[in-house]
Design an enzyme around this catalytic site. Structure first.
Site, mmCIF file in Angstrom:
data_model
loop_
_atom_site.group_PDB
_atom_site.id
_atom_site.type_symbol
_atom_site.label_atom_id
_atom_site.label_comp_id
_atom_site.label_asym_id
_atom_site.label_seq_id
_atom_site.Cartn_x
_atom_site.Cartn_y
_atom_site.Cartn_z
ATOM 1 N N ASP A 1 34.230 40.932 38.024
ATOM 2 C CA ASP A 1 33.001 40.447 37.417
ATOM 3 C C ASP A 1 31.851 40.894 38.320
ATOM 4 O OD1 ASP A 1 31.334 38.554 35.921
ATOM 5 O OD2 ASP A 1 31.300 37.456 37.811
ATOM 6 N N ASP B 1 34.322 34.728 39.720
ATOM 7 C CA ASP B 1 33.738 33.660 40.537
ATOM 8 C C ASP B 1 33.595 32.344 39.815
ATOM 9 O OD1 ASP B 1 31.682 34.789 38.926
ATOM 10 O OD2 ASP B 1 30.280 33.602 40.097
ATOM 11 N N ASP C 1 34.666 32.950 34.292
ATOM 12 C CA ASP C 1 35.737 33.935 34.472
ATOM 13 C C ASP C 1 37.116 33.300 34.370
ATOM 14 O OD1 ASP C 1 34.033 36.113 34.954
ATOM 15 O OD2 ASP C 1 33.654 35.349 36.970
HETATM 16 P P1 AMP Z 1 28.228 36.204 32.759
HETATM 17 O O1 AMP Z 1 29.151 37.263 32.308
HETATM 18 O O2 AMP Z 1 28.759 34.819 32.693
HETATM 19 O O3 AMP Z 1 27.586 36.495 34.089
HETATM 20 O O4 AMP Z 1 27.037 36.133 31.681
HETATM 21 C C1 AMP Z 1 26.420 37.288 31.176
HETATM 22 C C2 AMP Z 1 24.965 37.054 30.965
HETATM 23 O O5 AMP Z 1 24.771 35.973 30.069
HETATM 24 C C3 AMP Z 1 24.219 36.679 32.217
HETATM 25 O O6 AMP Z 1 23.835 37.804 32.961
HETATM 26 C C4 AMP Z 1 23.025 35.960 31.631
HETATM 27 O O7 AMP Z 1 22.090 36.909 31.150
HETATM 28 C C5 AMP Z 1 23.618 35.251 30.439
HETATM 29 N N1 AMP Z 1 24.016 33.876 30.774
HETATM 30 C C6 AMP Z 1 25.239 33.371 30.900
HETATM 31 N N2 AMP Z 1 25.219 32.057 31.219
HETATM 32 C C7 AMP Z 1 23.913 31.728 31.290
HETATM 33 C C8 AMP Z 1 23.200 30.530 31.570
HETATM 34 N N3 AMP Z 1 23.811 29.378 31.837
HETATM 35 N N4 AMP Z 1 21.863 30.570 31.546
HETATM 36 C C9 AMP Z 1 21.201 31.701 31.274
HETATM 37 N N5 AMP Z 1 21.820 32.858 31.006
HETATM 38 C C10 AMP Z 1 23.129 32.883 30.995
#
Ligand code: AMP
Length: 640
Positions: free
Chosen positions: A339, A524, A528
């Site tokens: 990730d 992390d 994930d």
């Molecule tokens: P991740 O793969 O969980 O890092 O999520 C991908 C993208 O979704 C992140 O880079 C954010 O743009 C958005 N995202 C996920 N969770 C959140 C959250 N709690 N608040 C705001 N944006 C989020």
């Protein structure tokens, strides 16, 4: 060796007494009640008693295996046959003092077992001692007074007084004072962090300077330390693939050895002179020595112990491995998927820019932070901390959509905070261009602003990627972030493959094709969790107190340092090498002694004392145990 209950102090004392009585009876039989002064049956009674004292549990175990589990081929049967055979040999003449040798077979075997248990308990102890806080005394403020309370009795809401040099005995929040917190017993790294009122502290860390009071947020059984302890204890109870290999090995090995022993006892006398009792005696004796030497205890003891030491070594370096079998997976890695946010990057976002459309910045931030307070995503944490907790009005119905953002109501109207695609899919119009590292906020169906955040790539990420690539492992970046941002990071780090804009279920289907082919996933935490669970080995950047990571991963890297990925691979490799060395070395020594025992049997003038055969076996087992234990002192280093 299959019944791995831990021995209590009482068991050790009883066992010590049994060994003492057996030795005393042997000396009595050998030095005083010997055959010159007494009839043969006096010696038999004394040695028979000694035998029962030292061997009764082995014999019971053997019958249990035979009648309950319908299994005869284990080392209990081997030891019983060899020792009972030695007694039986006495019928051919007193020249070898076989009664005593029969007792010695069992005595040495039992001492070997004891040694194994002591060694296993010792390494388990040394791992758990460092972080087991149950019985330590905490100083609690109660009705204005400070009273002592055991750590396991601390309740949520208790206020603990902690002075310089004291251990923090509960997970909590600092309510008074400040100081430097050393988390090395949890992370393996000595890196004190200055903390003050409002900061979280974890149980198991030490206040190296200053003075603080904390309010306990969790009871002992839910604390970081209790979870880690549980993880370590459970991990050592799971068996590794190689241990199972040993189980299978003894099941095949024992009948082969028994068959060979029968052949050694029967075939040569039939060929040489079936009518000569002394030839039979010589070869039965040879067959018995062969049986005793062939006992695979050196392997059965030392291989699990090597894995156990490997687990200890990893935890000493801040990496918790949930089961020894994951060492085997680490040794066969072909793909490492990872990730981005919080794994390859610091995951410590800070808000760099806030843009608003028709609302005040304060309003925008309050709405965003109210929703984000339900999330543990690093972006959410940054927004909440930017808002400052005093601005927050609790939002009861906020729901996090993993990999997207958060949806909830604020003052009876729908609010959204998350990535560009999330708002777009939710029907928000006029979003403009998707900006890098930017989170969008919508309220009552329209865009009210955006928040830009920055994060940076971890220093250790580049080294880890190059370590993996030099081991011919394919590196894959899977992220929910914008494709361009993902590509930029992938190119910066030199990754082999990258996929951006993925939803959590898309991450899963991307991973599915590699599953079973040596796939590790490094992530992390919460978002994930499915990937960590799906991969052949899930490695979590645990951070401190990240429950989801601890629960779903197979390996937890406590301080989020990616160098530890190379270190734990190095530990896995060393562990496997040590186990293989022990197997090969033991079998070679055994082969030599077995050949010697057969040679001795064919020569009328020389015989290999059974005693030597037992010593070669137990001595070898001890050497192999030592070899396994020494592994705990090895230095893991990055693999190239
Ligand atoms: P991740 O793969 O969980 O890092 O999520 C991908 C993208 O979704 C992140 O880079 C954010 O743009 C958005 N995202 C996920 N969770 C959140 C959250 N709690 N608040 C705001 N944006 C989020």
């Amino acid at each position: 060796m299959e019944e791995e209950e831990e021995r209590s102090l009482k068991d050790y004392v009883i066992f010590g007494i049994r060994i003492g009585v057996t030795i005393a009876l042997i000396l009595l039989g050998k030095l005083w009640l010997n055959e010159d002064n007494f009839p043969w049956y006096v010696n038999l009674i004394v040695m028979g008693a000694a035998y029962l004292v030292i061997a009764y549990d082995i014999i019971i175990k053997m019958f249990k295996h035979l009648f309950i589990e319908h299994e005869f081929f284990d080392e209990c049967a081997l030891m019983f046959l060899a020792s009972a055979g030695a007694f039986a040999l006495r019928a051919y003449g007193p020249e070898h003092n076989e009664y005593m040798e029969g007792v010695l077979v069992m005595l040495l075997y039992q001492i070997g077992e004891l040694f194994e248990d002591l060694a296993a308990d010792k390494s388990k102890d040394s791992i758990t001692k460092a972080i087991d806080l149950r019985k330590e005394m905490a100083r609690i403020v109660e009705n204005g007074n400070v009273v002592d309370k055991e750590a396991e009795e601390i309740q949520v809401g208790d206020v603990l007084v902690i002075g310089a040099g004291m251990k923090v005995l509960a997970d909590g929040i600092i309510v008074q004072g400040e100081g430097d917190i050393d988390e090395s017993s949890l992370t393996g790294e000595f890196n004190p962090v200055h903390k003050t009122v409002g900061d979280k502290v974890n149980s198991g860390s030490i206040l190296s300077s200053g003075s603080i009071q904390i309010r306990a947020e969790r009871a002992y059984e839910d604390s970081t330390v209790a979870k880690l302890l549980d993880l370590i204890i459970n991990s050592s109870e799971r068996k590794s693939k190689s241990t199972r290999f040993i189980d299978r090995f003894s099941k095949v090995y024992t009948p082969i050895i028994m068959g060979l022993a029968i052949l050694v006892a029967v075939i040569p006398p039939l060929i040489i002179n079936p009518g000569d009792g002394s030839v039979w005696s010589r070869f039965i004796y040879g067959a018995l020595s062969f049986l005793v030497v062939s006992c695979p205890c050196a392997i059965v003891i030392s291989v699990p112990l090597a894995y156990f030491s490997g687990l200890g070594l990893a935890s000493k370096h801040g990496v918790l491995v949930k089961g020894a079998q994951y060492f085997d997976t680490l040794n066969d890695l072909a793909y490492v998927a990872m990730d981005k946010t919080g794994t390859l990057t610091e995951g410590k976002f800070s808000v760099t820019k806030v843009s608003t459309y028709g609302v005040l910045e304060k309003e925008l931030i309050t709405i965003a932070a109210t929703l984000e307070s339900v999330s543990t995503h690093p972006i959410a944490k940054a927004i909440v901390s930017y808002a400052g907790s005093s601005n927050l009005v609790p939002c009861k119905d906020a729901v996090e959509i993993s990999g997207m953002g958060v949806r909830g109501t604020y003052e009876n109207k729908i609010a959204l905070v998350g990535k560009y695609a999330f708002l777009k899919e939710s029907g928000i119009q006029d979003l403009g261009e998707d900006q890098e590292n930017t989170i969008y906020v919508a309220y009552d169906g329209r865009l009210i602003g955006s928040i830009s955040l920055s994060d940076k790539v971890k220093k250790s990420a580049k080294q880890m990627v190059s370590d993996l690539k030099s081991s011919q492992i394919t590196t894959i970046l899977l992220s929910g972030d914008k494709a361009e941002t993902v590509e930029k990071t992938a190119l910066e780090l030199g990754l082999d493959e990258w996929h951006g804009g993925l939803m959590p279920e898309e991450k899963i289907s991307a991973l599915e094709s590699y599953k079973g082919k040596g796939l590790a996933f490094i992530g992390d935490g919460i978002n994930d969790a499915p990937s960590l669970a799906l991969a052949d080995v899930g490695i979590a950047m645990g951070g401190l107190g990240s429950d989801a990571a601890i629960a779903n991963a197979d390996i937890v890297i406590l301080n989020d340092d990616l160098h530890k990925v190379s270190e734990v691979r190095s530990v896995a490799k060393k562990t496997k090498n040590r186990a293989i060395f022990n197997i090969v070395f033991s079998l070679s020594i055994k082969a030599i002694v077995m050949i010697l025992s057969i040679v001795a049997a064919t020569m009328a003038t020389w015989s290999l004392p059974l005693f030597v055969a037992v010593l070669a076996d137990t001595g070898l087992a001890m050497a192999m145990i030592l070899s396994s234990l020494l592994l705990s002192f090895a230095k893991p280093k990055a693999i190239n």
